[in-house]
Design a protein around this motif. Structure first.
Motif, PDB file in Angstrom:
ATOM      1  N   LEU A 126      39.484  37.376  69.408  1.00 20.46           N
ATOM      2  CA  LEU A 126      39.516  35.924  69.221  1.00 20.46           C
ATOM      3  C   LEU A 126      39.914  35.179  70.486  1.00 20.46           C
ATOM      4  N   SER A 127      40.112  35.896  71.585  1.00 21.51           N
ATOM      5  CA  SER A 127      40.535  35.242  72.822  1.00 21.51           C
ATOM      6  C   SER A 127      39.403  34.397  73.390  1.00 21.51           C
ATOM      7  N   ALA A 128      39.792  33.293  74.001  1.00 27.48           N
ATOM      8  CA  ALA A 128      38.819  32.378  74.608  1.00 27.48           C
ATOM      9  C   ALA A 128      39.189  32.157  76.061  1.00 27.48           C
ATOM     10  N   ILE A 129      38.187  32.255  76.924  1.00 28.45           N
ATOM     11  CA  ILE A 129      38.355  31.961  78.349  1.00 28.45           C
ATOM     12  C   ILE A 129      37.620  30.665  78.620  1.00 28.45           C
ATOM     13  N   ARG A 130      38.364  29.637  78.951  1.00 30.25           N
ATOM     14  CA  ARG A 130      37.792  28.309  79.111  1.00 30.25           C
ATOM     15  C   ARG A 130      38.307  27.685  80.406  1.00 30.25           C
ATOM     16  N   ALA A 131      37.714  26.546  80.761  1.00 29.50           N
ATOM     17  CA  ALA A 131      38.151  25.781  81.936  1.00 29.50           C
ATOM     18  C   ALA A 131      38.681  24.444  81.467  1.00 29.50           C
TER      19      ALA A 131
END
Length: 281
Positions: free
Chosen positions: A192-197
Motif C-alpha cells: 500500500l506504499s505510495a511514492i509521490r512528489a
C-alpha cells in the motif's frame, strides 16, 4: 577650473542673496506679528505638546497591560503545545500498539509458512538477510544548482534531479526481479506504499525523503542484482546516469536489516481454516 571657482565663490544665487537682504532690511523675521497670530501659534504648540504628553502617558499606562496579555498568550501557547505533544505521543503509542498486535497476530496465526510469508510480504515484521544495496543520488550539477535552480524548469526532466517516478521504477524493478522486502532510507515499503512528489520533495507514505536515496532489497543478492540491472527498469536507471548524470551504485550485501513498516492497515481478512482429513464414505 573657472566654472568650479565660480561655483565655490558664488554658492548662493545672487537673486536669493538680494531677497534675503531686502527681508533683513525690512525687519521681517518670519514670526507672526499680530497678537492673534502669536496666540494661535502658542495654542498650536501647546496642543502639540499636550498630544505628545498624553500619548506618552497612555503608552506608559498600557505597557504593563500589553506585557501581561503577551505573557498570558505565550503561556497559553506553551500549554496548548504541551497538550498537543502529549496527544501526539498518545496517538503514536496507540498506533505502535495496534501495529504490534497486528504483527503478533500474523506471527502466531498457526505458525505456518504461509503466515510467516504473509508477515514478510506485508511488511508487518522486520526482516534480515542477503540482498542488494542501491544508492540513487542527484547529479552533481543539480546538487550545486548549476547555472540556475534546475527545479525551475518545467518538469525538471533534464536537470539531473531524481524524480518520484524514477524511484517508482526502481522499486517496481526490484520487486519484479525477486526482492522479498524493500526499504528506502530506512522506511519499509508495503503493497500500500505510495511514492509521490510534493513540490520538489519525494514522499514515501507522505514522509519526505532527502537524497541520496538508499534502497535496500532483501533477496537472493547476486541473482537479484543481475536480474535488476538487466531489466527494463535497470536499463532505465542506467540511461538516467548516462544522459543526465544521475549517480547510482549497486552492491551485493550478505546481511541487510529492514525494519517493520510503522503501520500496517488490514483491509480485508478471513480466518484460516485448517484442512480437515477426508473421511471415508
Amino acid at each position: 577650473m573657472s566654472l568650479l571657482t565660480n561655483v565655490m565663490d558664488h554658492s548662493l544665487d545672487d537673486g536669493y542673496a538680494e531677497a534675503a537682504a531686502r527681508k533683513k532690511a525690512a525687519g521681517d523675521s518670519g514670526m507672526p506679528k499680530t497678537l492673534r497670530a502669536k496666540l494661535g501659534l502658542a495654542a498650536g504648540l501647546v496642543l502639540a505638546a499636550l498630544v505628545v504628553t498624553l500619548g506618552a502617558a497612555q503608552a506608559r499606562v498600557a505597557a504593563p497591560v500589553v506585557a501581561k496579555e503577551r505573557e498570558e498568550l505565550v503561556d497559553r501557547i506553551d500549554r496548548e503545545t504541551e497538550t498537543a505533544d502529549k496527544l501526539e505521543d498518545s496517538v503514536d503509542e496507540l498506533r505502535a500498539d495496534v501495529s504490534a498486535r497486528q504483527r503478533e497476530a500474523l506471527r502466531n496465526s498457526g505458525g505456518s509458512a504461509d503466515s510467516d510469508l504473509a508477515g514478510i510480504l506485508s511488511g508487518a515484521v522486520a526482516v534480515h538477510g542477503p540482498g542488494v544495496k542501491l544508492v540513487v543520488n542527484d547529479a552533481k550539477e543539480a546538487a550545486t544548482g548549476g547555472d540556475g535552480d534546475p527545479r525551475e524548469t518545467s518538469g525538471f526532466s533534464d536537470t539531473g534531479r531524481v524524480r518520484d517516478r524514477d524511484m517508482q521504477r526502481v522499486v517496481n524493478g526490484l520487486w519484479e526481479s525477486g526482492a522479498e522486502a524493500v526499504s528506502i532510507n530506512g522506511q519499509r515499503l508495503t503493497a500500500l506504499s505510495a511514492i509521490r512528489a510534493a513540490g520538489d520533495a519525494i514522499l514515501v507514505d507522505n514522509k519526505p525523503l532527502v537524497p541520496p536515496y538508499t534502497v535496500l532489497a532483501v533477496g537472493d543478492g547476486q541473482r537479484l542484482s543481475t536480474r535488476f540491472q538487466n531489466s527494463a527498469d535497470g536499463l532505465y536507471l542506467n540511461a538516467l546516469q548516462e544522459s543526465y548524470g544521475i549517480r547510482t551504485g549497486i552492491s551485493v550485501e550478505d546481511d541487510l536489516r529492514l525494519p517493520a513498516a510503522p503501520s500496517v492497515t488490514v483491509r480485508t481478512a478471513q480466518p484460516s481454516v485448517e484442512k480437515s482429513e477426508k473421511g471415508t464414505s
